[in-house]
Design an enzyme around this catalytic site. Structure first.
Site, PDB file in Angstrom:
ATOM      1  N   LYS A  43       0.835  -1.203   0.000  1.00  0.00           N
ATOM      2  CA  LYS A  43       0.000   0.000   0.000  1.00  0.00           C
ATOM      3  C   LYS A  43       0.878   1.265   0.000  1.00  0.00           C
ATOM      4  CE  LYS A  43      -3.928  -2.313   0.256  1.00  0.00           C
ATOM      5  NZ  LYS A  43      -3.759  -3.770   0.044  1.00  0.00           N
TER       6      LYS A  43
HETATM    7  C1  LIG Z   1      -5.093  -4.618   0.717  1.00  0.00           C
HETATM    8  C2  LIG Z   1      -6.560  -4.637   0.584  1.00  0.00           C
HETATM    9  C3  LIG Z   1      -7.387  -5.239   1.528  1.00  0.00           C
HETATM   10  C4  LIG Z   1      -6.863  -6.060   2.669  1.00  0.00           C
HETATM   11  O1  LIG Z   1      -6.001  -5.391   3.489  1.00  0.00           O
HETATM   12  P1  LIG Z   1      -5.025  -6.267   4.424  1.00  0.00           P
HETATM   13  O2  LIG Z   1      -4.327  -5.228   5.232  1.00  0.00           O
HETATM   14  O3  LIG Z   1      -4.110  -7.015   3.514  1.00  0.00           O
HETATM   15  O4  LIG Z   1      -5.877  -7.148   5.255  1.00  0.00           O
HETATM   16  C5  LIG Z   1      -8.754  -5.138   1.374  1.00  0.00           C
HETATM   17  N1  LIG Z   1      -9.293  -4.496   0.340  1.00  0.00           N
HETATM   18  C6  LIG Z   1      -8.548  -3.915  -0.617  1.00  0.00           C
HETATM   19  C7  LIG Z   1      -9.213  -3.179  -1.726  1.00  0.00           C
HETATM   20  C8  LIG Z   1      -7.152  -3.975  -0.523  1.00  0.00           C
HETATM   21  O5  LIG Z   1      -6.408  -3.413  -1.494  1.00  0.00           O
END
Ligand SMILES: *Cc1c(COP(=O)(O)O)cnc(C)c1O
Length: 374
Positions: free
Chosen positions: A184
């Site tokens: 992210k």
């Molecule tokens: C990364 C992501 C998640 C999950 O997040 P985690 O921290 O990996 O549990 C959920 N929804 C979207 C759209 C994502 O990009």
């Protein structure tokens, strides 16, 4: 072939952050503690003073928001088929029923007209997703929610730094969930945060986060809700603090890279190749991903292989339509139900886009695209 591998995403952790993690490790306090509190305070200030709690993922954040909203068996929750599977699985996790609405082919986000058409008497909430960091029309989203009395759990996992009419995503709305997973825009290695509406919700979030436990005085302890173990560690929060300090810089750099992609690919890219670009936007989206939809004449796997084998470039793929996974097919979903999502889900790819990239890297990707797509 260029020998340096260019991945589609890569975290950048600066030396100051690494030192701060080392300090935390030496401090004797490595689980949730002062760094978590400080990170939550900074996030809350950024989100206009709204209550924020951190967690160990951006998945449990959404599950906890659903629990706080009291959503469970018999309730329907509407979301998009084009997201990471977690977006829909949290609905199953609380015993509610996922309902999908097809996407808009241009933004690749849920189509708000189709969302509204999917509302029934049992619909209790919606989980919109801001794919690649691009928000929806937030005014229209919240007008629909108000009209039908629905809770909104924003899956803003990819949208930290994004905004709507000058206001950061998370600084307004209902529940807003962010992820700090490694890919992210800012990371804690793994982690997430939830922005809420009031202290009562935040207190419930704390209970769900840590086995339902509430402590008071020197030895007071009580448990009145069934909670899990979802707390963020100070090690993770130390990474988050270092990353968060650079959020504006990271967002600005990604917008610059996106602009370079558009400039280099040119106005005739779609006409020349049959591929589809994302909507050009330097105001609202944080450019978490730079995604194109390939023309039908080239299989995605073949495109990914050529980009890697011929050009040493890593291509990501976000996402396969959730409703076609076995877990969802077993619940009655099948091909043909969400044709736009199915078409986009088959041909969408994520080009390299991360903070440590420079304009030369973008140029390299664009020449490779010309070679592979013709
Ligand atoms: C990364 C992501 C998640 C999950 O997040 P985690 O921290 O990996 O549990 C959920 N929804 C979207 C759209 C994502 O990009």
């Amino acid at each position: 072939m260029n020998n340096t591998f260019l991945p589609f995403s890569k975290p950048t952790i600066d030396e100051a952050t690494i030192s701060s993690v080392a300090d935390t490790l030496r401090s004797g306090w490595i689980t949730s503690g002062p760094k978590v509190l400080e990170f939550e305070k900074r996030l809350s200030a950024y989100f206009g003073g709204r209550p924020v709690r951190t967690f160990n993922s951006g998945t449990c954040t959404m599950e906890i928001a659903l629990r706080i909203a009291g959503i469970g068996p018999g309730d329907e929750v509407i979301t998009t088929p084009i997201s990471w599977v977690a977006t829909a699985s949290v609905i199953l996790e609380v015993g509610a029923t996922p309902v999908f609405a097809d996407i808009d082919p241009l933004t690749r986000n849920i189509d708000l007209a189709k969302l509204e058409a999917a509302i029934t008497a049992r619909t209790k909430a919606v989980i919109p997703v801001y794919l690649a960091g691009k928000p929806l029309d937030m005014d229209r989203l919240y007008a629909i929610a108000a009209k039908h009395k629905l809770r909104v759990i924003e899956d803003a996992a990819q949208a930290i730094g994004s905004s709507w009419q000058g206001r950061p995503i998370g600084s307004f709305g209902d529940f807003v969930s962010f992820s700090f997973q490694a890919n992210k825009n800012i990371t804690t290695s793994e982690g997430g945060c939830l922005v809420m509406n009031n202290e009562a919700e935040a207190l419930l979030a704390e209970k769900y986060r840590l086995q339902g436990v509430v402590r008071s005085g020197w030895d007071g302890i009580e448990v009145d809700v069934l909670g899990g173990k979802y707390n963020m560690t100070d090690i993770a929060a130390a990474i988050g603090l270092g990353q968060f300090a650079k959020l504006d810089e990271i967002t600005a750099h990604r917008r610059k890279l996106a602009q370079h992609y558009f400039n280099l690919l040119g106005n005739d890219f779609e006409a020349r190749t049959g591929a589809k670009l994302p909507p050009e936007d330097y105001e609202n989206t944080n450019w978490h991903l730079f995604q194109i939809v390939l023309p039908g004449r080239i299989a995605r796997a073949q495109f990914m292989e050529k980009m890697k084998e011929k050009h040493n470039i890593g291509i990501g793929f976000h996402y396969a339509p959730i409703h076609l996974f076995k877990l969802y097919r077993e619940r009655g979903f099948s091909e043909g139900m969400f044709p736009v999502a199915e078409q986009v889900g088959k041909q969408i790819v994520s080009l390299p886009m991360f903070y440590a990239m420079n304009e030369k890297d973008v140029e390299r990707v664009c020449s490779a695209l010309v070679d592979v797509l013709g």
